[in-house]
Design a protein around this motif. Structure first.
Motif, PDB file in Angstrom:
ATOM      1  N   UNK A   7       0.783  -1.211   0.024  1.00  0.00           N
ATOM      2  CA  UNK A   7      -0.082  -0.029   0.000  1.00  0.00           C
ATOM      3  C   UNK A   7       0.811   1.217  -0.036  1.00  0.00           C
ATOM      4  N   UNK A   8       0.512   2.196  -0.901  1.00  0.00           N
ATOM      5  CA  UNK A   8       1.282   3.362  -1.058  1.00  0.00           C
ATOM      6  C   UNK A   8       1.304   4.371   0.311  1.00  0.00           C
ATOM      7  N   UNK A   9       2.364   4.643   0.898  1.00  0.00           N
ATOM      8  CA  UNK A   9       2.257   5.625   2.064  1.00  0.00           C
ATOM      9  C   UNK A   9       2.200   6.834   1.410  1.00  0.00           C
ATOM     10  N   UNK A  10       1.094   7.741   1.509  1.00  0.00           N
ATOM     11  CA  UNK A  10       0.678   8.938   0.773  1.00  0.00           C
ATOM     12  C   UNK A  10       1.382  10.148   1.561  1.00  0.00           C
ATOM     13  N   UNK A  11       1.298  10.137   2.930  1.00  0.00           N
ATOM     14  CA  UNK A  11       2.240  11.272   3.863  1.00  0.00           C
ATOM     15  C   UNK A  11       3.129  10.065   4.681  1.00  0.00           C
ATOM     16  N   UNK A  12       4.448  10.612   4.818  1.00  0.00           N
ATOM     17  CA  UNK A  12       5.315  10.055   5.534  1.00  0.00           C
ATOM     18  C   UNK A  12       6.247  11.106   6.234  1.00  0.00           C
ATOM     19  N   UNK A  13       5.833  11.395   7.381  1.00  0.00           N
ATOM     20  CA  UNK A  13       6.864  12.337   8.055  1.00  0.00           C
ATOM     21  C   UNK A  13       7.627  11.755   9.236  1.00  0.00           C
ATOM     22  N   UNK A  14       8.915  12.006   9.188  1.00  0.00           N
ATOM     23  CA  UNK A  14       9.757  11.334  10.262  1.00  0.00           C
ATOM     24  C   UNK A  14      10.591  12.409  10.813  1.00  0.00           C
ATOM     25  N   UNK A  23      -8.159  16.147  -6.689  1.00  0.00           N
ATOM     26  CA  UNK A  23      -6.885  16.016  -5.461  1.00  0.00           C
ATOM     27  C   UNK A  23      -6.941  14.304  -5.182  1.00  0.00           C
ATOM     28  N   UNK A  24      -5.769  14.088  -5.133  1.00  0.00           N
ATOM     29  CA  UNK A  24      -5.446  12.688  -4.804  1.00  0.00           C
ATOM     30  C   UNK A  24      -5.451  12.725  -3.061  1.00  0.00           C
ATOM     31  N   UNK A  37       4.204  18.593  -5.470  1.00  0.00           N
ATOM     32  CA  UNK A  37       2.904  17.746  -5.110  1.00  0.00           C
ATOM     33  C   UNK A  37       1.900  18.628  -4.962  1.00  0.00           C
ATOM     34  N   UNK A  38       1.979  19.927  -5.286  1.00  0.00           N
ATOM     35  CA  UNK A  38       0.821  20.840  -5.073  1.00  0.00           C
ATOM     36  C   UNK A  38      -0.324  20.366  -5.933  1.00  0.00           C
ATOM     37  N   UNK A  39       0.015  20.179  -7.179  1.00  0.00           N
ATOM     38  CA  UNK A  39      -0.765  19.908  -8.294  1.00  0.00           C
ATOM     39  C   UNK A  39      -1.763  18.547  -7.893  1.00  0.00           C
ATOM     40  N   UNK A  40      -1.345  17.966  -7.022  1.00  0.00           N
ATOM     41  CA  UNK A  40      -1.983  16.684  -6.679  1.00  0.00           C
ATOM     42  C   UNK A  40      -2.695  16.513  -5.131  1.00  0.00           C
ATOM     43  N   UNK A  41      -2.545  17.986  -4.589  1.00  0.00           N
ATOM     44  CA  UNK A  41      -3.089  18.048  -3.362  1.00  0.00           C
ATOM     45  C   UNK A  41      -4.060  19.295  -3.369  1.00  0.00           C
ATOM     46  N   UNK A  42      -5.058  19.073  -2.625  1.00  0.00           N
ATOM     47  CA  UNK A  42      -6.267  19.950  -2.323  1.00  0.00           C
ATOM     48  C   UNK A  42      -6.214  20.255  -0.836  1.00  0.00           C
ATOM     49  N   UNK A  43      -6.177  21.690  -0.593  1.00  0.00           N
ATOM     50  CA  UNK A  43      -6.297  22.204   0.931  1.00  0.00           C
ATOM     51  C   UNK A  43      -7.292  23.065   0.965  1.00  0.00           C
ATOM     52  N   UNK A  44      -8.115  22.822   1.933  1.00  0.00           N
ATOM     53  CA  UNK A  44      -9.353  23.468   2.294  1.00  0.00           C
ATOM     54  C   UNK A  44      -8.969  24.057   3.617  1.00  0.00           C
ATOM     55  N   UNK A  45      -8.552  25.329   3.756  1.00  0.00           N
ATOM     56  CA  UNK A  45      -8.052  25.926   5.067  1.00  0.00           C
ATOM     57  C   UNK A  45      -9.335  26.802   5.531  1.00  0.00           C
ATOM     58  N   UNK A  46      -8.682  27.567   6.762  1.00  0.00           N
ATOM     59  CA  UNK A  46      -9.846  28.321   7.285  1.00  0.00           C
ATOM     60  C   UNK A  46     -10.013  29.434   6.355  1.00  0.00           C
TER      61      UNK A  46
END
Length: 211
Positions: free
Chosen positions: A1-8, A151-152, A75-84
């Motif tokens: 399974x693809x790890x979409x977010x990986x923060x370390x 958005x992915x 990656x911005x073109x593949x990400x959608x952000x709905x912020x405040x």
């Protein structure tokens, strides 16, 4: 399974302050992750870092396989952000917003209309300028933009804010359909009961790190 977010051990600063202080977490494809924590915990900074809007100062971070340390814009073109802030132009109508993004991502004109309908923006509301809309109506337009962008990874910061009960239920149904269609969703919300009902798991952040 693809790890979409990986923060370390990720460190990110805002005005010299470590808003993220060694955050380690991962999000797998197809998850709906509810991010919880007290005010100032780093939830919004985490979402903005995932969107490539906040630079990573330490540790390693990737989103959709893109190294955010090396190229956080990739990656911005593949990400959608709905912020405040909804990121809408007050002098444009809902239909004009959706049509613009449909053209930008190469979607058909009909996809813009479908996105508006899915977000509950129909009839005369679709042709009303955003500056004349209520907070809840603007939120629905911002959701329509997110839908038409395909958005992915969806990053949602208090997505239910300003919505009435019916619109909140509709949003939850939209999130489930987006997940079933292959999107991965990370949402920060203080509405624990509602968010937990749609989420597949919870991520707790406190003091800029996983709790």
């Amino acid at each position: 399974m693809l790890r979409v977010v990986d923060f370390r051990d990720v460190v990110a600063t805002l005005d010299g302050w470590p808003a993220l202080a060694g955050l380690s977490c991962a999000v797998e494809r197809g998850e709906i992750v509810h991010v919880v924590g007290p005010n100032g915990a780093g939830k919004s900074t985490f979402l903005r870092a995932c969107a490539g809007l906040v630079p990573v100062r330490g540790g390693s971070a990737s989103v959709l396989g893109v190294d955010l340390v090396r190229d956080r814009a990739a990656a911005r073109g593949r990400v959608g952000l709905l912020a405040h802030a909804n990121g809408l132009y007050l002098d444009l109508t809902a239909r004009e917003h959706a049509a613009f993004w449909a053209r930008a991502v190469g979607a058909a004109a009909g996809d813009a209309d479908l996105a508006l309908a899915e977000a509950g923006v129909a009839g005369s509301l679709a042709d009303r300028r955003v500056g004349r809309m209520s907070a809840g109506e603007r939120r629905r337009v911002a959701l329509a933009v997110l839908l038409v962008r395909r958005a992915e990874l969806w990053l949602l910061d208090e997505p239910h804010a300003g919505l009435d009960a019916a619109s909140r239920d509709a949003l939850d149904a939209t999130l489930r359909r987006a997940r079933d269609a292959g999107a991965t969703i990370v949402l920060a919300s203080h509405e624990a009961e509602r968010a937990s009902a749609v989420a597949t798991r919870t991520l707790r952040i406190a003091g800029g790190a996983a709790a």
